[in-house]
Scaffold this motif. Structure first.
Motif, PDB file in Angstrom:
ATOM      1  N   ASP A  34      30.781  36.630  40.626  1.00  0.00           N
ATOM      2  CA  ASP A  34      31.167  36.752  39.335  1.00  0.00           C
ATOM      3  C   ASP A  34      32.549  36.337  39.331  1.00  0.00           C
ATOM      4  O   ASP A  34      33.344  35.861  38.266  1.00  0.00           O
ATOM      5  CB  ASP A  34      30.832  37.899  38.729  1.00  0.00           C
ATOM      6  CG  ASP A  34      29.244  38.248  38.632  1.00  0.00           C
ATOM      7  OD1 ASP A  34      28.681  37.118  38.350  1.00  0.00           O
ATOM      8  OD2 ASP A  34      28.674  39.289  38.591  1.00  0.00           O
ATOM      9  N   LEU A  35      33.612  37.180  40.219  1.00  0.00           N
ATOM     10  CA  LEU A  35      35.038  37.022  40.166  1.00  0.00           C
ATOM     11  C   LEU A  35      35.522  35.587  40.219  1.00  0.00           C
ATOM     12  O   LEU A  35      36.143  34.991  39.289  1.00  0.00           O
ATOM     13  CB  LEU A  35      35.516  37.857  41.220  1.00  0.00           C
ATOM     14  CG  LEU A  35      37.310  37.672  41.274  1.00  0.00           C
ATOM     15  CD1 LEU A  35      37.939  38.197  40.064  1.00  0.00           C
ATOM     16  CD2 LEU A  35      37.782  38.513  42.548  1.00  0.00           C
ATOM     17  N   VAL A  36      34.993  34.839  41.241  1.00  0.00           N
ATOM     18  CA  VAL A  36      35.498  33.421  41.565  1.00  0.00           C
ATOM     19  C   VAL A  36      34.948  32.722  40.377  1.00  0.00           C
ATOM     20  O   VAL A  36      35.695  31.700  39.881  1.00  0.00           O
ATOM     21  CB  VAL A  36      35.030  32.745  42.860  1.00  0.00           C
ATOM     22  CG1 VAL A  36      33.563  32.843  42.997  1.00  0.00           C
ATOM     23  CG2 VAL A  36      35.722  31.509  43.355  1.00  0.00           C
ATOM     24  N   SER A  37      33.681  32.855  39.958  1.00  0.00           N
ATOM     25  CA  SER A  37      33.337  32.033  38.621  1.00  0.00           C
ATOM     26  C   SER A  37      34.235  32.321  37.534  1.00  0.00           C
ATOM     27  O   SER A  37      34.235  31.252  36.634  1.00  0.00           O
ATOM     28  CB  SER A  37      31.793  32.540  38.255  1.00  0.00           C
ATOM     29  OG  SER A  37      30.962  32.232  39.286  1.00  0.00           O
ATOM     30  N   GLU A  38      34.768  33.453  37.198  1.00  0.00           N
ATOM     31  CA  GLU A  38      35.686  33.500  36.131  1.00  0.00           C
ATOM     32  C   GLU A  38      36.922  33.042  36.364  1.00  0.00           C
ATOM     33  O   GLU A  38      37.565  32.319  35.354  1.00  0.00           O
ATOM     34  CB  GLU A  38      35.761  35.037  36.014  1.00  0.00           C
ATOM     35  CG  GLU A  38      36.599  35.416  34.828  1.00  0.00           C
ATOM     36  CD  GLU A  38      36.774  37.013  34.501  1.00  0.00           C
ATOM     37  OE1 GLU A  38      36.178  37.732  35.227  1.00  0.00           O
ATOM     38  OE2 GLU A  38      37.656  37.396  33.933  1.00  0.00           O
ATOM     39  N   GLN A  46      46.013  33.813  30.658  1.00  0.00           N
ATOM     40  CA  GLN A  46      45.725  33.372  32.079  1.00  0.00           C
ATOM     41  C   GLN A  46      47.080  34.147  32.839  1.00  0.00           C
ATOM     42  O   GLN A  46      46.480  34.638  33.733  1.00  0.00           O
ATOM     43  CB  GLN A  46      46.152  31.745  32.330  1.00  0.00           C
ATOM     44  CG  GLN A  46      44.980  31.026  31.876  1.00  0.00           C
ATOM     45  CD  GLN A  46      45.233  29.476  32.040  1.00  0.00           C
ATOM     46  OE1 GLN A  46      46.360  29.059  32.210  1.00  0.00           O
ATOM     47  NE2 GLN A  46      44.369  28.698  32.028  1.00  0.00           N
ATOM     48  N   ALA A  47      47.882  34.433  32.045  1.00  0.00           N
ATOM     49  CA  ALA A  47      49.066  35.050  32.839  1.00  0.00           C
ATOM     50  C   ALA A  47      48.635  36.455  33.133  1.00  0.00           C
ATOM     51  O   ALA A  47      48.962  37.069  34.289  1.00  0.00           O
ATOM     52  CB  ALA A  47      50.411  35.137  32.040  1.00  0.00           C
ATOM     53  N   GLU A  48      48.206  37.009  32.100  1.00  0.00           N
ATOM     54  CA  GLU A  48      47.685  38.489  32.005  1.00  0.00           C
ATOM     55  C   GLU A  48      46.429  38.429  33.206  1.00  0.00           C
ATOM     56  O   GLU A  48      46.276  39.657  34.047  1.00  0.00           O
ATOM     57  CB  GLU A  48      47.260  39.139  30.959  1.00  0.00           C
ATOM     58  CG  GLU A  48      48.223  39.135  29.848  1.00  0.00           C
ATOM     59  CD  GLU A  48      49.674  40.020  30.643  1.00  0.00           C
ATOM     60  OE1 GLU A  48      49.299  41.070  31.049  1.00  0.00           O
ATOM     61  OE2 GLU A  48      50.618  39.486  30.638  1.00  0.00           O
ATOM     62  N   SER A  49      45.528  37.680  32.882  1.00  0.00           N
ATOM     63  CA  SER A  49      44.386  37.746  34.255  1.00  0.00           C
ATOM     64  C   SER A  49      44.937  37.419  35.450  1.00  0.00           C
ATOM     65  O   SER A  49      44.528  38.277  36.551  1.00  0.00           O
ATOM     66  CB  SER A  49      43.535  36.649  33.679  1.00  0.00           C
ATOM     67  OG  SER A  49      42.847  36.748  32.652  1.00  0.00           O
ATOM     68  N   ALA A  54      39.074  34.413  46.491  1.00  0.00           N
ATOM     69  CA  ALA A  54      38.251  35.549  45.495  1.00  0.00           C
ATOM     70  C   ALA A  54      36.889  35.235  46.179  1.00  0.00           C
ATOM     71  O   ALA A  54      36.109  36.316  46.099  1.00  0.00           O
ATOM     72  CB  ALA A  54      38.304  34.673  44.249  1.00  0.00           C
ATOM     73  N   LEU A  55      36.397  33.972  46.598  1.00  0.00           N
ATOM     74  CA  LEU A  55      34.988  33.908  47.054  1.00  0.00           C
ATOM     75  C   LEU A  55      34.747  34.546  48.564  1.00  0.00           C
ATOM     76  O   LEU A  55      33.533  35.248  48.671  1.00  0.00           O
ATOM     77  CB  LEU A  55      34.726  32.338  47.368  1.00  0.00           C
ATOM     78  CG  LEU A  55      33.386  31.893  47.796  1.00  0.00           C
ATOM     79  CD1 LEU A  55      32.219  32.568  46.679  1.00  0.00           C
ATOM     80  CD2 LEU A  55      33.215  30.512  48.069  1.00  0.00           C
ATOM     81  N   MET A  56      35.760  34.296  49.401  1.00  0.00           N
ATOM     82  CA  MET A  56      35.713  35.287  50.526  1.00  0.00           C
ATOM     83  C   MET A  56      35.575  36.566  50.332  1.00  0.00           C
ATOM     84  O   MET A  56      34.990  37.468  51.220  1.00  0.00           O
ATOM     85  CB  MET A  56      36.600  34.592  51.565  1.00  0.00           C
ATOM     86  CG  MET A  56      36.361  32.861  51.819  1.00  0.00           C
ATOM     87  SD  MET A  56      34.688  32.778  52.796  1.00  0.00           S
ATOM     88  CE  MET A  56      34.172  31.460  51.725  1.00  0.00           C
ATOM     89  N   THR A  86      28.377  29.098  42.069  1.00  0.00           N
ATOM     90  CA  THR A  86      28.740  30.538  42.190  1.00  0.00           C
ATOM     91  C   THR A  86      28.197  31.615  41.320  1.00  0.00           C
ATOM     92  O   THR A  86      27.994  32.674  41.609  1.00  0.00           O
ATOM     93  CB  THR A  86      30.630  30.778  42.394  1.00  0.00           C
ATOM     94  OG1 THR A  86      30.791  30.173  41.258  1.00  0.00           O
ATOM     95  CG2 THR A  86      31.095  30.065  43.522  1.00  0.00           C
ATOM     96  N   THR A  87      28.145  31.083  40.019  1.00  0.00           N
ATOM     97  CA  THR A  87      27.442  32.010  39.033  1.00  0.00           C
ATOM     98  C   THR A  87      25.822  32.267  39.427  1.00  0.00           C
ATOM     99  O   THR A  87      25.456  33.196  39.354  1.00  0.00           O
ATOM    100  CB  THR A  87      27.351  31.142  37.660  1.00  0.00           C
ATOM    101  OG1 THR A  87      28.825  31.011  37.403  1.00  0.00           O
ATOM    102  CG2 THR A  87      26.671  31.790  36.588  1.00  0.00           C
TER     103      THR A  87
END
Length: 316
Positions: free
Chosen positions: A238-242, A303-306, A170-172, A232-233
């Motif tokens: 934002d994605l990896v922070s979440e 979590q499963a849905e995310s 996610a970060l990369m 990261t925030t």
């Protein structure tokens, strides 16, 4: 599935995890096995040693750690799923193995049908680390090199779609960096690979960083848990922070009698109030954000849905 369970349980029996009949008696009346589907030396191993140093005093029986790494956590998880639902075999795992892997591969178990949560013991923010002699002094320098040299940097992680691969990908992706991914069987082995110079960077949890010849460059998530190291925030990822924070969870095979689940959940609640346990966690630089299993079961479904949406964003 029946044949698979029979085969897996045969392996479990050979490893000494077999249990006695499920008849309702005073529980527990013999040792409990805690299966960890990860390798030695990682943060789960260290946290489990803390848990099992105090929990037996509450339960009145030993709690034995059984490390069963392999297949990105599937080997140990499958063994625990195949164990009798009697409360004597527990699984100490995390949210990425528990709820994400089902969307990237065919599993010999169904997480939300084969397990129920006993407790979420705590959470952990991964820290991006390099060797102390690395040329990268900051995360910005690492990103700049990665953008100028696509595919050149080697990112070691703790297993496919595990606790380090997910935040790393996610970060990369957010940073626009193309890296070469190299999987290892758990957090301990990947740290050894980094120290040996086999990879350029990886992630680690605070409990693993102490005393290591490593340099922290970035903390995943919102909380600034390391002085002078950005999160990261703060940098706007934002994605990896979440989705990048790990939840350490204790699960039991589905069908475990309610009265035994209650005993186990109450024991973990007492554990989180024990001064010795809290002191040992503090020494590991780990938090005590425990959550009761009944409440955490609802979070597993969310979590499963995310993770379903996350995987679709990577693969479509």
């Amino acid at each position: 599935m029946k044949h698979m369970k029979t085969m897996i349980w045969g392996m479990v029996t050979a490893l000494g995890l077999a249990a006695a009949p499920v008849s309702a008696q005073t529980f527990p009346e013999r040792p409990i096995t805690m299966v960890i589907p990860l390798g030695a030396g990682g943060s789960h191993d260290l946290n489990a040693r803390v848990i099992t140093s105090v929990l037996p005093q509450i339960l009145g029986q030993p709690v034995v750690v059984q490390l069963m790494p392999g297949a990105g956590g599937q080997t140990g998880t499958a063994a625990a799923a195949a164990a009798p639902a009697d409360g004597y075999t527990l699984l100490f795992t995390h949210n990425f193995i528990d709820e994400l892997q089902q969307f990237v591969t065919t599993l010999p178990y169904t997480p939300n049908e084969d397990f129920v949560a006993v407790s979420r013991t705590n959470t952990a923010q991964p820290v991006l680390v390099v060797r102390n002699d690395s040329p990268f002094q900051t995360f910005e320098e690492l990103v700049e090199h990665g953008r100028e040299n696509p595919g050149d940097m080697r990112f070691g992680h703790s297993g496919n779609w595990g606790a380090f691969m997910v935040p790393g990908l996610a970060l990369m992706q957010e940073a626009g960096v193309d890296v070469t991914l190299i999987p290892y069987q758990g957090g301990g082995p990947v740290i050894q690979a980094l120290l040996a110079g086999d990879v350029d960077f990886t992630f680690a949890f605070p409990s693993v960083l102490s005393g290591q010849d490593l340099r922290a460059l970035l903390v995943v998530g919102e909380d600034a848990i390391l002085d002078g190291i950005p999160t990261t925030t703060e940098l706007g990822y934002d994605l990896v922070s979440e989705i990048g924070v790990m939840h350490r969870v204790v699960l039991a095979p589905a069908g475990t009698p309610d009265d035994r689940l209650e005993v186990l959940r109450n024991a973990f609640a007492q554990l989180n109030e024990d001064p010795t346990y809290l002191q040992l966690l503090q020494r590991l630089d780990e938090n005590s954000a425990m959550m009761d299993g009944a409440e955490y079961n609802n979070i597993r479904l969310e979590q499963a849905e995310s993770y379903r949406a996350l995987v679709e964003s990577f693969t479509q």
